[in-house]
Design an enzyme around this catalytic site. Structure first.
Site, PDB file in Angstrom:
ATOM      1  CE  LYS A  38    -110.544  40.461  42.049  1.00  0.00           C
ATOM      2  NZ  LYS A  38    -110.467  40.286  40.712  1.00  0.00           N
ATOM      3  N   GLY A  43    -113.439  43.650  38.333  1.00  0.00           N
ATOM      4  CA  GLY A  43    -112.355  44.662  38.690  1.00  0.00           C
ATOM      5  C   GLY A  43    -110.965  44.069  39.125  1.00  0.00           C
ATOM      6  N   GLY A  97    -107.703  43.306  41.239  1.00  0.00           N
ATOM      7  CA  GLY A  97    -107.369  42.941  42.649  1.00  0.00           C
ATOM      8  C   GLY A  97    -107.013  44.201  43.300  1.00  0.00           C
ATOM      9  N   GLY A 133    -110.700  43.623  44.815  1.00  0.00           N
ATOM     10  CA  GLY A 133    -109.952  42.772  45.885  1.00  0.00           C
ATOM     11  C   GLY A 133    -109.721  43.407  47.293  1.00  0.00           C
ATOM     12  CD  GLU A 152    -106.750  26.429  47.560  1.00  0.00           C
ATOM     13  OE1 GLU A 152    -105.654  26.294  47.647  1.00  0.00           O
ATOM     14  OE2 GLU A 152    -107.422  25.980  46.604  1.00  0.00           O
ATOM     15  CB  CYS A 169    -103.579  25.377  44.331  1.00  0.00           C
ATOM     16  SG  CYS A 169    -105.420  24.573  44.575  1.00  0.00           S
ATOM     17  CD  GLU A 209     -98.491  27.483  43.663  1.00  0.00           C
ATOM     18  OE1 GLU A 209     -98.770  28.564  43.823  1.00  0.00           O
ATOM     19  OE2 GLU A 209     -99.404  26.521  43.869  1.00  0.00           O
TER      20      GLU A 209
END
Ligand code: NAP
Ligand code: MG
Length: 475
Positions: A170, A201, A203, A207, A245, A279, A378
């Protein structure tokens, strides 16, 4: 218009069982460039079933067959080069050069590296009292974000294929088109039916469905920490292995013997590349107090080498991916000003003359204290926090004083200090000066940056279980 309203299940493009669709927007023009279907749990169930059915034969394919398949994919990927580059520029807003040199190349490198790593990979080891066998983990669910549409998908898929694991992917609904091209590539080279399945689709439906699905054995996710936490909780109910990750707040430690101009340019490059939506980017630059003025000036000067603007017009910094991301980054810039950091470049609002598109001014804050929100969270945009230090111990302490540990960077000359700093930073990947990329090297985070390692042989291990056989007859 790219309208891709079908999912790819069991080797075929199939209609969605739902009727909901989602528009995909070009962040540079704010125009709709296509549509995808938002899949349902029923679509996901079919994809998982196809993967389960493929498992007995796919997991038993020979290493040679899988090496050949990965090499064929890499070749066909090269054939689609121009289209991949254009697609990523349109859906992500990435400048054409970055789409080519970073995005296109990363996808290519993961497929070719997986083939290479597989050549030396040992699935059976004989020890004194026992034999160890590495066997395919089962069916894998892959959930990927928007910031590297071919990198994150390709590293996961390449490793899964190398290990013989059928997958359900996904991708992010913000940047789904690169994954459509990948799917066409797999279809063209004859990846076995059911070994690769794509369900587009949201999340919250697909997901979430992947992370809780009883017939999925392993979930590999890249994205935000908040989503990572939900995935882990969901996966706990069926004791699924997860690889995460997640984000980072990586330090770039400048040593006092570094070449100031080169190091300042390297620092700015971190927030400029992919508009800071990386990231592993360094977003905290740590400089010796004695270098403060000279270094800060060099950073501001370096900005002119990273022009912001239309990704199709040879600029280096494109827009952010979405209005939502633009709003988030704006609020962090405001926060930095409220917290009392000094703004030496950029700031809120759009760069002059760029009213259409989600463009942000590359922003540099100095006099940042590590407990400020802009030094801890972040931001995922072109925003750099500059901090000062007096001793290497202090630089290491500041580097490690965040919840993240994805990457670290050190710039300078003295080998002993470079080694000490590289060893001191608690993170999964340290880069010393401008060393070139290595796709065989493990990639992943310490602390809240994640669990597990991708890329190369470590990536393949993620998709394998270890079986011990005592008394294995023969070798
Ligand atoms: P995100 O929500 O974590 O999205 C990543 C992927 O997870 C997308 O495919 C997303 O689907 C899916 N997802 C969302 N909710 C889910 C759930 N409950 N269960 C399973 N999957 C789910 O990240 P984002 O919203 O795109 O970005 C938010 C922030 O995350 C960024 O500002 C950035 O700080 C960080 N981020 C980090 C990375 C990284 O490489 N570490 C990458 C992207 C973002 P949808 O298609 O519905 O979004
Ligand atoms: Mg999201």
């Amino acid at each position: 218009m790219r309208n891709y309203l079908k999912h790819y299940i069991n080797g075929e493009w199939v209609e969605s069982t739902g009727s909901e669709t989602e528009e995909v927007i070009n962040p540079a023009t704010e125009e709709v460039i296509g549509k995808i279907s938002l899949g349902t749990k029923e679509d996901l169930d079919k994809a998982v079933q196809a993967a389960r059915d493929a498992f007995p034969s796919f997991s038993q394919t020979s290493k040679e067959e899988r090496i050949k398949m990965l090499e064929d994919i890499a070749k066909e990927y090269e054939n689609r080069k121009d289209e991949i580059i254009e697609t990523i520029t349109d859906e992500l807003g990435s400048p054409l050069k970055i789409s080519e040199k970073v995005h296109y190349m990363m996808g290519y490198n993961h497929f070719s590296q997986a083939a290479e790593s597989l050549k030396d990979f040992s699935f059976m080891e004989h020890h004194d009292g026992h034999t160890r066998v590495k066997e395919t983990i089962g069916v894998s669910g892959l959930i990927t974000p928007w910031n590297f549409p071919t990198n994150q998908t390709s590293t996961k898929i390449a490793s899964a294929f190398a290990a013989g694991s059928p997958v359900v992917l996904k991708p992010s609904e913000l940047t789904p088109f690169a994954a459509i091209i990948l799917t066409e590539i797999f279809d063209k080279v004859g990846v076995p039916k059911g070994a690769f399945n794509l369900v587009n689709g949201s999340g919250s439906v697909i997901g979430d469905g992947i992370s809780s699905h009883p017939d999925i054995d392993f979930v590999s996710f890249t994205g935000s920490g908040a989503t990572g936490e939900k995935i882990m909780k969901n996966a706990a109910e069926t004791i699924k292995r997860v690889a995460l990750e997640l984000g980072g707040k990586s330090p770039l430690v400048i040593l006092d013997d570094a070449n100031v101009e080169e190091a300042a340019k390297a620092a700015v490059n971190h927030i400029a590349t992919n508009s800071g939506q990386v990231c592993s980017a360094a977003t905290r630059t740590l400089i010796p107090s004695s270098m403060k003025e000279e270094f800060e000036k060099a950073m501001v000067d370096a900005l002119s080498e990273f022009p912001v603007g239309d990704p199709r017009e040879g600029n280096y910094v494109g827009p952010l991916v979405s209005k939502k991301q633009w709003d988030t980054v704006q609020s962090y810039i405001e926060k930095g000003m409220d917290e009392g950091a000094t703004l030496i470049a950029g700031g809120t609002g759009k760069p002059e003359g760029l009213d259409t598109g989600y463009y942000v001014k590359p922003t540099i804050f100095t006099d940042v204290k590590n407990d400020m929100v802009i030094a801890q969270e972040e931001i995922f945009g072109p925003v750099m926090s500059v901090l000062t230090y007096d001793t290497i111990e202090e630089a290491i302490e500041i580097s490690n004083d965040v919840v993240y540990g994805l990457a670290g960077y050190v710039y300078g000359k003295d080998p002993e200090t470079l080694r000490r700093t590289a060893s001191g930073i608690r993170a999964g990947r340290i880069k010393v000066n401008d060393t070139k990329a290595d796709f065989s090297a493990p990639f992943g985070g310490y602390k809240q940056s994640g669990i597990g390692r991708e890329w190369g042989d470590y990536g393949i291990d993620e998709y394998l279980e270890v079986k011990t056989i005592l008394g294995y007859p023969g070798k």
